[in-house]
Design a protein around this motif. Structure first.
Motif, mmCIF file in Angstrom:
data_model
loop_
_atom_site.group_PDB
_atom_site.id
_atom_site.type_symbol
_atom_site.label_atom_id
_atom_site.label_comp_id
_atom_site.label_asym_id
_atom_site.label_seq_id
_atom_site.Cartn_x
_atom_site.Cartn_y
_atom_site.Cartn_z
ATOM 1 N N UNK A 99 0.844 -1.196 0.000
ATOM 2 C CA UNK A 99 0.000 0.000 0.000
ATOM 3 C C UNK A 99 0.876 1.242 0.000
ATOM 4 N N UNK A 100 0.363 2.321 -0.591
ATOM 5 C CA UNK A 100 1.097 3.582 -0.551
ATOM 6 C C UNK A 100 0.712 4.421 0.667
ATOM 7 N N UNK A 101 -0.199 3.910 1.486
ATOM 8 C CA UNK A 101 -0.678 4.675 2.638
ATOM 9 C C UNK A 101 0.320 4.651 3.788
ATOM 10 N N UNK A 102 0.285 5.725 4.569
ATOM 11 C CA UNK A 102 1.156 5.813 5.738
ATOM 12 C C UNK A 102 0.719 4.812 6.800
ATOM 13 N N UNK A 135 6.798 0.983 0.389
ATOM 14 C CA UNK A 135 8.024 0.210 0.627
ATOM 15 C C UNK A 135 8.362 -0.703 -0.546
ATOM 16 N N UNK A 136 7.338 -1.218 -1.215
ATOM 17 C CA UNK A 136 7.578 -2.103 -2.357
ATOM 18 C C UNK A 136 7.542 -1.359 -3.689
ATOM 19 N N UNK A 137 7.382 -0.031 -3.625
ATOM 20 C CA UNK A 137 7.359 0.771 -4.841
ATOM 21 C C UNK A 137 6.092 1.591 -4.967
ATOM 22 N N UNK A 138 6.062 2.431 -5.983
ATOM 23 C CA UNK A 138 4.887 3.250 -6.238
ATOM 24 C C UNK A 138 3.702 2.362 -6.629
ATOM 25 N N UNK A 139 2.517 2.858 -6.351
ATOM 26 C CA UNK A 139 1.307 2.075 -6.586
ATOM 27 C C UNK A 139 1.223 1.565 -8.018
ATOM 28 N N UNK A 153 5.074 -9.068 -5.168
ATOM 29 C CA UNK A 153 3.914 -8.693 -4.363
ATOM 30 C C UNK A 153 2.746 -9.556 -4.810
ATOM 31 N N UNK A 154 1.872 -9.894 -3.865
ATOM 32 C CA UNK A 154 0.727 -10.752 -4.180
ATOM 33 C C UNK A 154 -0.594 -9.999 -4.158
ATOM 34 N N UNK A 155 -0.697 -9.016 -3.264
ATOM 35 C CA UNK A 155 -1.914 -8.211 -3.143
ATOM 36 C C UNK A 155 -1.516 -6.748 -3.135
ATOM 37 N N UNK A 156 -2.149 -5.951 -3.969
ATOM 38 C CA UNK A 156 -1.896 -4.513 -3.963
ATOM 39 C C UNK A 156 -3.190 -3.795 -3.607
ATOM 40 N N UNK A 157 -3.097 -2.883 -2.663
ATOM 41 C CA UNK A 157 -4.235 -2.039 -2.307
ATOM 42 C C UNK A 157 -4.159 -0.812 -3.212
ATOM 43 N N UNK A 158 -4.826 -0.901 -4.347
ATOM 44 C CA UNK A 158 -4.707 0.158 -5.349
ATOM 45 C C UNK A 158 -6.066 0.770 -5.652
ATOM 46 N N UNK A 159 -6.030 1.962 -6.194
ATOM 47 C CA UNK A 159 -7.256 2.612 -6.611
ATOM 48 C C UNK A 159 -7.761 2.024 -7.914
ATOM 49 N N UNK A 160 -9.040 2.182 -8.203
ATOM 50 C CA UNK A 160 -9.593 1.696 -9.480
ATOM 51 C C UNK A 160 -8.899 2.310 -10.687
ATOM 52 N N UNK A 161 -8.280 3.476 -10.505
ATOM 53 C CA UNK A 161 -7.575 4.114 -11.627
ATOM 54 C C UNK A 161 -6.467 3.232 -12.169
ATOM 55 N N UNK A 162 -5.834 2.448 -11.298
ATOM 56 C CA UNK A 162 -4.796 1.531 -11.767
ATOM 57 C C UNK A 162 -5.412 0.398 -12.592
ATOM 58 N N UNK A 163 -6.569 -0.086 -12.176
ATOM 59 C CA UNK A 163 -7.226 -1.168 -12.902
ATOM 60 C C UNK A 163 -7.770 -0.663 -14.241
ATOM 61 N N UNK A 260 1.614 13.049 -9.912
ATOM 62 C CA UNK A 260 2.709 12.905 -8.938
ATOM 63 C C UNK A 260 2.331 11.785 -7.980
ATOM 64 N N UNK A 261 3.300 10.964 -7.569
ATOM 65 C CA UNK A 261 3.001 9.889 -6.624
ATOM 66 C C UNK A 261 2.696 10.490 -5.251
ATOM 67 N N UNK A 262 1.917 9.786 -4.462
ATOM 68 C CA UNK A 262 1.478 10.308 -3.171
ATOM 69 C C UNK A 262 2.651 10.634 -2.254
ATOM 70 N N UNK A 263 3.684 9.815 -2.294
ATOM 71 C CA UNK A 263 4.830 10.029 -1.414
ATOM 72 C C UNK A 263 5.624 11.285 -1.723
ATOM 73 N N UNK A 264 5.405 11.877 -2.899
ATOM 74 C CA UNK A 264 6.150 13.071 -3.309
ATOM 75 C C UNK A 264 5.366 14.365 -3.123
ATOM 76 N N UNK A 265 4.081 14.234 -2.736
ATOM 77 C CA UNK A 265 3.191 15.400 -2.763
ATOM 78 C C UNK A 265 3.562 16.449 -1.731
#
Length: 394
Positions: A99-102, A135-139, A153-163, A260-265
């Motif tokens: 996940x990209x969340x804190x 930790x495993x990379x950008x979403x 990675x086996x499971x990604x908590x991603x937004x529908x925008x990625x799908x 921009x990725x969330x971690x850079x905002x």
């Protein structure tokens, strides 16, 4: 087995080292403790052997002892089948969730609860290790690696925008003002009606969407634009996620969208690369955007979702009953995270105001009017899905 006797005999040893002796017509095994699977086999075998030996010794008791042997054998077999059906053939699945969340985000805490629930429900046959904060990379990169079956990675908590990069129909979940609230969105996203869409995605991309939760209503934060209408956001460089839909609604809000990725905002706003961003209140708070943005514009422009998306090949390798357990844990997690976010949203507007943000109540009708072009553009892409989705609105 040799002649029967009702007296205790000396201890005998088989070629494989198993020790046994007769005690009053019964075989007493003196083998060391065995693993669970071997115990069941031995229990079945010894029940049969004992019954046969008793039949040979019993004379007039042959019929009774034979019936007892059948009952004992059937019970032992049933026990073995029962244990096999509930997990002995499941294997071991040690999964990574990215996940990209804190770490302190309410949804990220929900992922840890999900990991605990899965481990308990599967008796440890499935474990989930959570990797927060990119930790495993950008979403986008992690989602791509899951699609390729890279096994990082086996499971990604991603937004529908990625799908949506693999099936544009998923852009519907990120479109502005489609759903009235989080409950309506989750009801649609986890309904039977939408499963065919998830199956189609898995066939195309190796991405299996297991469920979605309510991520919150997306609001705009800026450091100098206290805008109430799209016209007043003109010139604002607004960070948006990496998706075609986010670029479209960023422009429809009146701003100039910047990916921009969330971690850079945070640093991007601090250094003036962008003038603001848009996210749900829990994300705004957990990423401390109140430290670099003065204004909170209550646009509610997207009822946002986040998915539990899994490597389809890994998913298909699981037995069906194990899949059922994992999916039930996903639905429970989605429900729990949704409720936690809704509870937090109810308090966060006041919290962010106390932290110094200027709360701006915008002209929502003006923003809704400005996004109608998006509906026209995506009409063919969505087909009947828009009407189906909005039928869940209350």
């Amino acid at each position: 087995l040799g002649a029967c006797t009702s007296q205790t005999s000396t201890v005998q040893t088989t070629e494989k080292g198993t020790q046994w002796e007769w005690q009053n017509g019964t075989i007493v095994v003196k083998t060391p403790e065995r693993p669970e699977g071997q115990k069941r086999v031995l229990g079945l075998t010894m029940a049969m052997v004992t019954a046969i030996s008793m039949t040979g010794c019993g004379g007039g008791g042959t019929t009774a002892t034979t019936a007892a042997a059948k009952d004992t054998t059937a019970a032992a077999a049933a026990e073995g089948e029962s244990k096999t059906a509930t997990g002995s053939d499941w294997g071991q699945y040690d999964l990574k969730l990215a996940t990209n969340l804190a770490e302190d985000h309410v949804a990220c805490k929900g992922y840890y609860a999900f990991a605990d629930a899965v481990k308990e429900a599967t008796d440890g046959h499935v474990t989930v290790t959570v990797y927060s904060g990119e930790q495993l990379g950008k979403e986008s990169d992690v989602t791509s690696s899951v699609s390729m079956g890279a096994k990082t990675c086996d499971i990604v908590a991603c937004g529908p925008s990625e799908l949506a990069k693999y099936d544009p129909t998923f852009s519907l979940f990120d479109a502005p003002y489609v759903f009235n609230d989080g409950d309506s969105m989750v009801a649609f996203a986890n309904s039977d009606e939408v499963q065919s869409l998830y199956d189609s995605l898995a066939e195309k991309s190796n991405l299996r969407c297991l469920g979605m939760y309510y991520y919150g209503s997306r609001e705009v934060t800026t450091n100098k634009y206290a805008a109430k209408t799209p016209a007043e956001l003109k010139g604002c460089k607004l960070r948006v996620p990496d998706s075609e839909m986010a670029m479209a609604y960023g422009a429809a809000l009146g701003a100039t969208p910047v990916v921009m990725s969330l971690g850079e905002v945070y640093m991007g706003i601090q250094q003036g690369v962008v003038d603001g961003q848009e996210n749900p209140l829990p994300t705004i708070n957990s990423n401390a955007f109140y430290e670099v943005c003065d204004n909170l514009l209550m646009t509610d422009h997207v009822i946002a979702a986040v998915t539990y998306t899994m490597d389809e090949n890994v998913w298909k390798s699981m037995p069906a009953d194990l899949q059922d357990i994992v999916k039930e844990c996903v639905f429970t997690s989605c429900d729990s995270i949704t409720k936690d976010i809704q509870a937090q949203e109810a308090e966060l507007q006041d919290t962010l105001k106390e932290k110094g943000m200027n709360i701006v109540e915008v002209d929502k009708d003006a923003f809704k009017a400005n996004v109608q072009g998006i509906y026209d553009k995506y009409a063919d892409t969505w087909g009947d899905w828009l009407a189906t989705a909005q039928s869940f609105n209350k």
